[in-house]
Design a protein around this motif. Structure first.
Motif, PDB file in Angstrom:
ATOM      1  N   VAL A 118       0.854  -1.188   0.000  1.00 20.27           N
ATOM      2  CA  VAL A 118       0.000   0.000   0.000  1.00 20.27           C
ATOM      3  C   VAL A 118       0.892   1.241   0.000  1.00 20.27           C
ATOM      4  CG1 VAL A 118      -1.952  -1.094   1.189  1.00 20.27           C
ATOM      5  CG2 VAL A 118      -0.179   0.067   2.533  1.00 20.27           C
ATOM      6  N   ASP A 119       0.344   2.343  -0.487  1.00 23.41           N
ATOM      7  CA  ASP A 119       1.069   3.615  -0.480  1.00 23.41           C
ATOM      8  C   ASP A 119       0.730   4.436   0.759  1.00 23.41           C
ATOM      9  OD1 ASP A 119       2.290   3.331  -3.149  1.00 23.41           O
ATOM     10  OD2 ASP A 119       0.215   3.445  -3.845  1.00 23.41           O
ATOM     11  N   LEU A 120      -0.525   4.334   1.196  1.00 26.79           N
ATOM     12  CA  LEU A 120      -0.991   5.034   2.386  1.00 26.79           C
ATOM     13  C   LEU A 120      -1.911   4.102   3.169  1.00 26.79           C
ATOM     14  CD1 LEU A 120      -2.040   8.497   0.838  1.00 26.79           C
ATOM     15  CD2 LEU A 120       0.073   8.017   2.103  1.00 26.79           C
ATOM     16  N   VAL A 121      -2.028   4.363   4.475  1.00 24.99           N
ATOM     17  CA  VAL A 121      -3.003   3.662   5.304  1.00 24.99           C
ATOM     18  C   VAL A 121      -3.863   4.709   5.999  1.00 24.99           C
ATOM     19  CG1 VAL A 121      -3.365   2.247   7.360  1.00 24.99           C
ATOM     20  CG2 VAL A 121      -1.653   1.569   5.679  1.00 24.99           C
ATOM     21  N   VAL A 122      -5.172   4.636   5.785  1.00 29.67           N
ATOM     22  CA  VAL A 122      -6.126   5.516   6.454  1.00 29.67           C
ATOM     23  C   VAL A 122      -7.142   4.589   7.108  1.00 29.67           C
ATOM     24  CG1 VAL A 122      -7.683   7.484   6.228  1.00 29.67           C
ATOM     25  CG2 VAL A 122      -5.760   7.238   4.644  1.00 29.67           C
ATOM     26  N   ALA A 123      -6.824   4.132   8.319  1.00 31.43           N
ATOM     27  CA  ALA A 123      -7.582   3.036   8.917  1.00 31.43           C
ATOM     28  C   ALA A 123      -7.577   3.145  10.444  1.00 31.43           C
ATOM     29  CB  ALA A 123      -6.999   1.698   8.467  1.00 31.43           C
ATOM     30  N   THR A 124      -8.187   4.210  10.966  1.00 36.66           N
ATOM     31  CA  THR A 124      -8.187   4.459  12.427  1.00 36.66           C
ATOM     32  C   THR A 124      -6.804   4.147  13.001  1.00 36.66           C
ATOM     33  OG1 THR A 124      -9.063   2.238  12.941  1.00 36.66           O
ATOM     34  CG2 THR A 124     -10.661   4.027  12.653  1.00 36.66           C
ATOM     35  N   TYR A 125      -5.787   4.698  12.373  1.00 35.74           N
ATOM     36  CA  TYR A 125      -4.382   4.372  12.648  1.00 35.74           C
ATOM     37  C   TYR A 125      -3.820   5.405  13.630  1.00 35.74           C
ATOM     38  CZ  TYR A 125       0.060   2.227  11.053  1.00 35.74           C
ATOM     39  OH  TYR A 125       1.244   1.536  10.951  1.00 35.74           O
ATOM     40  N   SER A 126      -3.917   5.120  14.917  1.00 37.85           N
ATOM     41  CA  SER A 126      -3.462   6.069  15.933  1.00 37.85           C
ATOM     42  C   SER A 126      -1.945   6.242  15.878  1.00 37.85           C
ATOM     43  CB  SER A 126      -3.867   5.594  17.331  1.00 37.85           C
ATOM     44  OG  SER A 126      -5.265   5.596  17.463  1.00 37.85           O
ATOM     45  N   ILE A 127      -1.498   7.473  15.956  1.00 40.33           N
ATOM     46  CA  ILE A 127      -0.072   7.789  15.932  1.00 40.33           C
ATOM     47  C   ILE A 127       0.523   7.489  17.306  1.00 40.33           C
ATOM     48  CG2 ILE A 127       1.646   9.601  15.589  1.00 40.33           C
ATOM     49  CD1 ILE A 127      -0.478  11.066  13.883  1.00 40.33           C
ATOM     50  N   TYR A 174      -5.635  10.115  14.826  1.00 38.65           N
ATOM     51  CA  TYR A 174      -5.697   9.299  13.621  1.00 38.65           C
ATOM     52  C   TYR A 174      -4.770   9.870  12.559  1.00 38.65           C
ATOM     53  CZ  TYR A 174      -9.923   6.863  15.252  1.00 38.65           C
ATOM     54  OH  TYR A 174     -10.813   6.090  15.944  1.00 38.65           O
ATOM     55  N   GLY A 175      -3.728   9.113  12.219  1.00 37.92           N
ATOM     56  CA  GLY A 175      -2.772   9.570  11.225  1.00 37.92           C
ATOM     57  C   GLY A 175      -2.931   8.844   9.905  1.00 37.92           C
ATOM     58  N   VAL A 176      -2.347   9.419   8.868  1.00 36.46           N
ATOM     59  CA  VAL A 176      -2.264   8.776   7.559  1.00 36.46           C
ATOM     60  C   VAL A 176      -0.903   8.093   7.489  1.00 36.46           C
ATOM     61  CG1 VAL A 176      -2.241   9.118   5.061  1.00 36.46           C
ATOM     62  CG2 VAL A 176      -3.757  10.505   6.504  1.00 36.46           C
ATOM     63  N   GLY A 177      -0.906   6.769   7.549  1.00 34.07           N
ATOM     64  CA  GLY A 177       0.352   6.034   7.503  1.00 34.07           C
ATOM     65  C   GLY A 177       1.024   6.161   6.156  1.00 34.07           C
ATOM     66  N   ILE A 178       2.346   6.390   6.193  1.00 33.35           N
ATOM     67  CA  ILE A 178       3.121   6.577   4.965  1.00 33.35           C
ATOM     68  C   ILE A 178       4.520   6.022   5.199  1.00 33.35           C
ATOM     69  CG2 ILE A 178       3.892   8.891   5.663  1.00 33.35           C
ATOM     70  CD1 ILE A 178       3.634   9.727   2.714  1.00 33.35           C
ATOM     71  N   ARG A 179       5.182   5.566   4.153  1.00 34.81           N
ATOM     72  CA  ARG A 179       6.509   4.988   4.335  1.00 34.81           C
ATOM     73  C   ARG A 179       7.504   6.022   4.860  1.00 34.81           C
ATOM     74  NH1 ARG A 179       4.789   1.951   0.031  1.00 34.81           N
ATOM     75  NH2 ARG A 179       5.499   3.399  -1.561  1.00 34.81           N
ATOM     76  N   THR A 180       8.363   5.575   5.736  1.00 36.71           N
ATOM     77  CA  THR A 180       9.375   6.443   6.328  1.00 36.71           C
ATOM     78  C   THR A 180      10.255   7.068   5.246  1.00 36.71           C
ATOM     79  OG1 THR A 180       9.450   5.128   8.355  1.00 36.71           O
ATOM     80  CG2 THR A 180      11.366   6.509   7.883  1.00 36.71           C
ATOM     81  N   GLY A 181      10.499   8.358   5.378  1.00 34.43           N
ATOM     82  CA  GLY A 181      11.374   9.059   4.441  1.00 34.43           C
ATOM     83  C   GLY A 181      10.661   9.820   3.345  1.00 34.43           C
ATOM     84  N   ASP A 182       9.362   9.588   3.174  1.00 30.58           N
ATOM     85  CA  ASP A 182       8.621  10.285   2.119  1.00 30.58           C
ATOM     86  C   ASP A 182       8.121  11.632   2.649  1.00 30.58           C
ATOM     87  OD1 ASP A 182       7.204  11.109  -0.051  1.00 30.58           O
ATOM     88  OD2 ASP A 182       5.800   9.430  -0.100  1.00 30.58           O
ATOM     89  N   ILE A 183       9.045  12.574   2.778  1.00 26.16           N
ATOM     90  CA  ILE A 183       8.710  13.884   3.329  1.00 26.16           C
ATOM     91  C   ILE A 183       7.808  14.666   2.378  1.00 26.16           C
ATOM     92  CG2 ILE A 183       9.661  16.110   4.054  1.00 26.16           C
ATOM     93  CD1 ILE A 183      12.104  14.618   5.081  1.00 26.16           C
ATOM     94  N   ASP A 184       8.102  14.597   1.071  1.00 25.71           N
ATOM     95  CA  ASP A 184       7.256  15.297   0.100  1.00 25.71           C
ATOM     96  C   ASP A 184       5.821  14.783   0.151  1.00 25.71           C
ATOM     97  OD1 ASP A 184       9.389  16.802  -0.729  1.00 25.71           O
ATOM     98  OD2 ASP A 184       9.826  15.597  -2.506  1.00 25.71           O
ATOM     99  N   GLY A 185       5.680  13.479   0.240  1.00 25.47           N
ATOM    100  CA  GLY A 185       4.351  12.884   0.321  1.00 25.47           C
ATOM    101  C   GLY A 185       3.633  13.282   1.585  1.00 25.47           C
ATOM    102  N   CYS A 186       4.350  13.281   2.698  1.00 24.46           N
ATOM    103  CA  CYS A 186       3.766  13.669   3.985  1.00 24.46           C
ATOM    104  C   CYS A 186       3.270  15.117   3.942  1.00 24.46           C
ATOM    105  CB  CYS A 186       4.805  13.485   5.084  1.00 24.46           C
ATOM    106  SG  CYS A 186       4.275  14.037   6.723  1.00 24.46           S
TER     107      CYS A 186
END
Length: 280
Positions: A106-115, A226-238
């Motif tokens: 997956v590219d992102l996770v939007v699934a009640t994903y608590s930070i 609730y955060g949007v999970g994203i791969r580590t290092g993707d600052i532009d995406g974040c």
């Protein structure tokens, strides 16, 4: 460089050594190139695959026709539109979210994903896009549970991959008997069947599951970002995700979606932009 130049002037033997040197440099650079390719930002992708929950009413549900619906799905769709990317949704169970991001399924996770601090050692987060609050769901006839402390010596559902039970048993040191389950839908079924005495997790999740046979205690005791999970290092995406979330609140979409899915729950909903984590 002087040594390499002298080697290159020494005839056939020099040419061989020069070729070996070039091969060595190439071998050194290939892993770096592969690493860069693996870390491509979501902003550079042609389309996105986003993980959402398949079994949480009001947040993420997979319907009989295969379509995903819910607040999280609508938020993810909004973000994808702002990034100008077509999107495909797949199920992201609590226990698989980090693995799916780290493995690239997956590219992102939007699934009640608590930070949480622990999760941030494995993945990064955009947002949060909403701050929920942990509460407790019990059977409608239960009068002995008015707050989280009343869960002492009761059977509490424990979902694999979720941190909610930790906030009760580990953080607040409340002695509960944990009953394992694979999902919150399984927990709620266990509550109805008398296998567990309580389900404690985010109020938005509980609101989706609440029925005439259950009730929310309405005694929140934590903030769940609730955060949007994203791969580590993707600052532009974040940063692109955070920009989209900000616009979602500014243009009124966040308020409309929250009211669409949770207005009847009786929860006190927040319509202001949450404080972001930062993408550094």
């Amino acid at each position: 460089m002087v040594t390499l130049t002298r080697m290159c002037r020494s005839g056939r033997g020099g040419r061989i050594r020069r070729a070996a040197a070039v091969a060595l440099v190439a071998a050194t650079l290939l892993p770096l190139a592969a690493s860069c390719a693996a870390g491509t930002s979501i902003v550079d992708k042609d389309s996105l695959v986003i993980g959402v929950k398949p079994d949480q009413p009001g947040l993420g549900m997979k319907e009989a026709n295969g379509k995903f619906t819910g607040f999280d799905v609508d938020v993810a769709s909004y973000i994808a539109r702002k990034l100008d990317k077509p999107v495909r949704f797949i199920a992201a169970p609590s226990s698989q979210r980090e693995k799916m991001l780290m493995g690239g399924s997956v590219d992102l996770v939007v699934a009640t994903y608590s930070i949480t601090a622990e999760r941030k050692t494995k993945v990064s987060f955009g947002g949060p896009y909403y701050v929920a609050h942990q509460d407790t769901l019990v059977r409608a006839g239960e009068s002995g549970v008015t707050n989280v402390r009343d869960l002492r010596d009761r059977r509490l559902c424990q979902v694999t991959g979720s941190n909610s039970w930790r906030r009760v048993k580990e953080e607040r040191k409340i002695p509960v008997a944990l009953v394992p389950a694979g999902s919150y839908s399984e927990c709620v079924s266990g509550l109805a069947e008398g296998k567990v005495d309580a389900v404690s997790t985010d109020d938005l999740i509980l609101a989706g599951f609440a029925t005439s046979g259950t009730k929310i205690v309405n005694a929140p005791f934590s903030d769940e970002r609730y955060g949007v999970g994203i791969r580590t290092g993707d600052i532009d995406g974040c940063e692109a995700v955070n920009k989209a979330i900000t616009e979602m609140y500014q243009d009124g979409t966040a308020k409309r979606l929250l009211q669409k899915w949770f207005a009847k729950s009786g929860l006190a909903l927040s319509f202001t932009v949450p404080q972001f984590e930062g993408c550094g």
